[in-house]
Enzyme design. Sequence first.
Site, PDB file in Angstrom:
ATOM      1  CB  THR A   1       0.501  -2.779   3.490  1.00 20.15           C
ATOM      2  OG1 THR A   1       1.628  -1.993   3.888  1.00 20.15           O
ATOM      3  CG2 THR A   1      -0.746  -2.121   4.065  1.00 20.15           C
TER       4      THR A   1
ATOM      5  CD  GLU B   1       2.436   2.200   4.748  1.00 23.85           C
ATOM      6  OE1 GLU B   1       1.712   3.126   5.118  1.00 23.85           O
ATOM      7  OE2 GLU B   1       3.166   2.259   3.743  1.00 23.85           O
TER       8      GLU B   1
HETATM    9  P1  NAD Z   1       0.196   0.330  -7.636  1.00 22.40           P
HETATM   10  O1  NAD Z   1      -0.439   1.620  -7.220  1.00 22.40           O
HETATM   11  O2  NAD Z   1       1.447   0.377  -8.423  1.00 22.40           O
HETATM   12  O3  NAD Z   1      -0.845  -0.544  -8.476  1.00 22.40           O
HETATM   13  C1  NAD Z   1      -2.182  -0.624  -8.150  1.00 22.40           C
HETATM   14  C2  NAD Z   1      -2.926  -1.167  -9.376  1.00 22.40           C
HETATM   15  O4  NAD Z   1      -4.307  -1.314  -9.007  1.00 22.40           O
HETATM   16  C3  NAD Z   1      -2.869  -0.216 -10.576  1.00 22.40           C
HETATM   17  O5  NAD Z   1      -2.595  -0.960 -11.747  1.00 22.40           O
HETATM   18  C4  NAD Z   1      -4.264   0.384 -10.625  1.00 22.40           C
HETATM   19  O6  NAD Z   1      -4.684   0.727 -11.938  1.00 22.40           O
HETATM   20  C5  NAD Z   1      -5.116  -0.760 -10.051  1.00 22.40           C
HETATM   21  N1  NAD Z   1      -6.360  -0.281  -9.451  1.00 22.40           N
HETATM   22  C6  NAD Z   1      -6.513   0.755  -8.579  1.00 22.40           C
HETATM   23  N2  NAD Z   1      -7.816   0.919  -8.286  1.00 22.40           N
HETATM   24  C7  NAD Z   1      -8.499  -0.067  -8.959  1.00 22.40           C
HETATM   25  C8  NAD Z   1      -9.875  -0.425  -9.069  1.00 22.40           C
HETATM   26  N3  NAD Z   1     -10.814   0.267  -8.398  1.00 22.40           N
HETATM   27  N4  NAD Z   1     -10.205  -1.460  -9.849  1.00 22.40           N
HETATM   28  C9  NAD Z   1      -9.264  -2.156 -10.544  1.00 22.40           C
HETATM   29  N5  NAD Z   1      -7.942  -1.857 -10.484  1.00 22.40           N
HETATM   30  C10 NAD Z   1      -7.572  -0.822  -9.707  1.00 22.40           C
HETATM   31  O7  NAD Z   1       0.385  -0.486  -6.272  1.00 22.40           O
HETATM   32  P2  NAD Z   1       1.540  -1.494  -5.848  1.00 22.40           P
HETATM   33  O8  NAD Z   1       2.625  -0.736  -5.237  1.00 22.40           O
HETATM   34  O9  NAD Z   1       1.805  -2.417  -6.962  1.00 22.40           O
HETATM   35  O10 NAD Z   1       0.796  -2.290  -4.665  1.00 22.40           O
HETATM   36  C11 NAD Z   1       0.060  -3.483  -4.941  1.00 22.40           C
HETATM   37  C12 NAD Z   1      -0.556  -3.981  -3.659  1.00 22.40           C
HETATM   38  O11 NAD Z   1       0.461  -4.221  -2.688  1.00 22.40           O
HETATM   39  C13 NAD Z   1      -1.500  -2.972  -3.002  1.00 22.40           C
HETATM   40  O12 NAD Z   1      -2.566  -3.686  -2.437  1.00 22.40           O
HETATM   41  C14 NAD Z   1      -0.651  -2.325  -1.919  1.00 22.40           C
HETATM   42  O13 NAD Z   1      -1.454  -1.847  -0.864  1.00 22.40           O
HETATM   43  C15 NAD Z   1       0.206  -3.492  -1.500  1.00 22.40           C
HETATM   44  N6  NAD Z   1       1.515  -3.162  -0.948  1.00 22.40           N
HETATM   45  C16 NAD Z   1       2.371  -2.348  -1.623  1.00 22.40           C
HETATM   46  C17 NAD Z   1       3.623  -2.078  -1.086  1.00 22.40           C
HETATM   47  C18 NAD Z   1       4.610  -1.195  -1.808  1.00 22.40           C
HETATM   48  O14 NAD Z   1       5.613  -0.824  -1.206  1.00 22.40           O
HETATM   49  N7  NAD Z   1       4.408  -0.858  -3.062  1.00 22.40           N
HETATM   50  C19 NAD Z   1       3.994  -2.626   0.158  1.00 22.40           C
HETATM   51  C20 NAD Z   1       3.085  -3.452   0.814  1.00 22.40           C
HETATM   52  C21 NAD Z   1       1.862  -3.727   0.253  1.00 22.40           C
END
Ligand code: NAD
Length: 341
Positions: free
Chosen positions: A122, A124
């Site tokens: 990310t 961040e």
């Molecule tokens: P989200 O919270 O919507 O989805 C996360 C998913 O991971 C969920 O389906 C959850 O059930 C699953 N999960 C969590 N813990 C788990 C575990 N221990 N084992 C298996 N599955 C597990 O997140 P998102 O917003 O879709 O983000 C996806 C990725 O992108 C993350 O790595 C996040 O750090 C990164 N990211 C997100 C953003 C944003 O703005 N949303 C920006 C930059 C990076």
Amino acid sequence: MKKLLVTGGAGFIGSEFVRQGVKRGYKIVLIDNLTYAGDVERIKAVEKEVTFYRVDIADRESVKGVFKTERPEVVVHFAAESHVDRSILEASPFLDTNVKGTYVLLDVSKQHEIERFINISTDEVYGELKEEGQFLETTPLNPNSPYSVSKASADMLGRAYHRTYGVPVITVRPSNTYGFWQYPEKLIPVVILKALNNEKIPVYGTGQNIREWLFVSVCADGVFGILEKGKVGETYNVGSGEEKRNIEVVKAILKLLGKPEDLIEFTKDRLGHDFRYSLNSNKVREQTGWNGEMPFSEGIKNTVEWYIDNMAWVDSKLGYLNKYWQTVYSTNTIKRTLKKP
Ligand code: NAD
């Protein structure tokens, strides 16, 4: 076509990646342990075309089992605890999933002949900027929240597994992503829901913090570009170049919904709140040809419309959300079933 093992494929960005992957003809195996943030509804449209394992990525034996059975060629690792506010309330799930879970995936990948391990990090991890400047892929990491520290750990573990063991890791650092199916605890869906229900909209501090807003399908498209054309061992920023202050985002949504700005209620600022993130994304554009186009004005309009059309899904989250909102913002909760305006 290649077989992709996608972790967190029932989450917000992961599910978009899975839906696009199916359209592009990839074979998809998905791992997700369905935390509060995971939901198979997001991938219902493609459920017959993907293989789903409800597995915790920190559970080494289960992860090993999936690798042994499925023999994926590429790992795309989205699974994470992803919400900064929750990490401030309780950091331990972030360490379990983001740090240990990433370690387990990398370590199991080391035993298998994979071609690529796409590690989703990310923006961040870089820490915060003031009004000027941008983060390059070479900018030292300086994370500030328990969430961003856990992601920086995962990011650096990936780099270490490439350098030390030759695991073919590529690191991706996207900016703030928004769009359809985002769990309604993040800024944009919270504002839409509160506004639709004529509830006060909590905005941290004075709303001046700046984020770079990337539409979810454009983000997933960037990840495909990197998977297909990126270089192993490299890191790629993926940002839209569209920076907005939080207050601008809130006002844009209120305008689209025809709601008054006096719904806005400034609340005590988030602890350790980073002021601004901004990515220099020239490298991904030059090396993969990705040109990620979706103007914020269009993306936010489509997003607002999507939430209005998908109230039933949002309603199914309300019980959980109300408890959460009370804890984080000490704010009023939505009691009625949301209605289409
Ligand atoms: P989200 O919270 O919507 O989805 C996360 C998913 O991971 C969920 O389906 C959850 O059930 C699953 N999960 C969590 N813990 C788990 C575990 N221990 N084992 C298996 N599955 C597990 O997140 P998102 O917003 O879709 O983000 C996806 C990725 O992108 C993350 O790595 C996040 O750090 C990164 N990211 C997100 C953003 C944003 O703005 N949303 C920006 C930059 C990076």
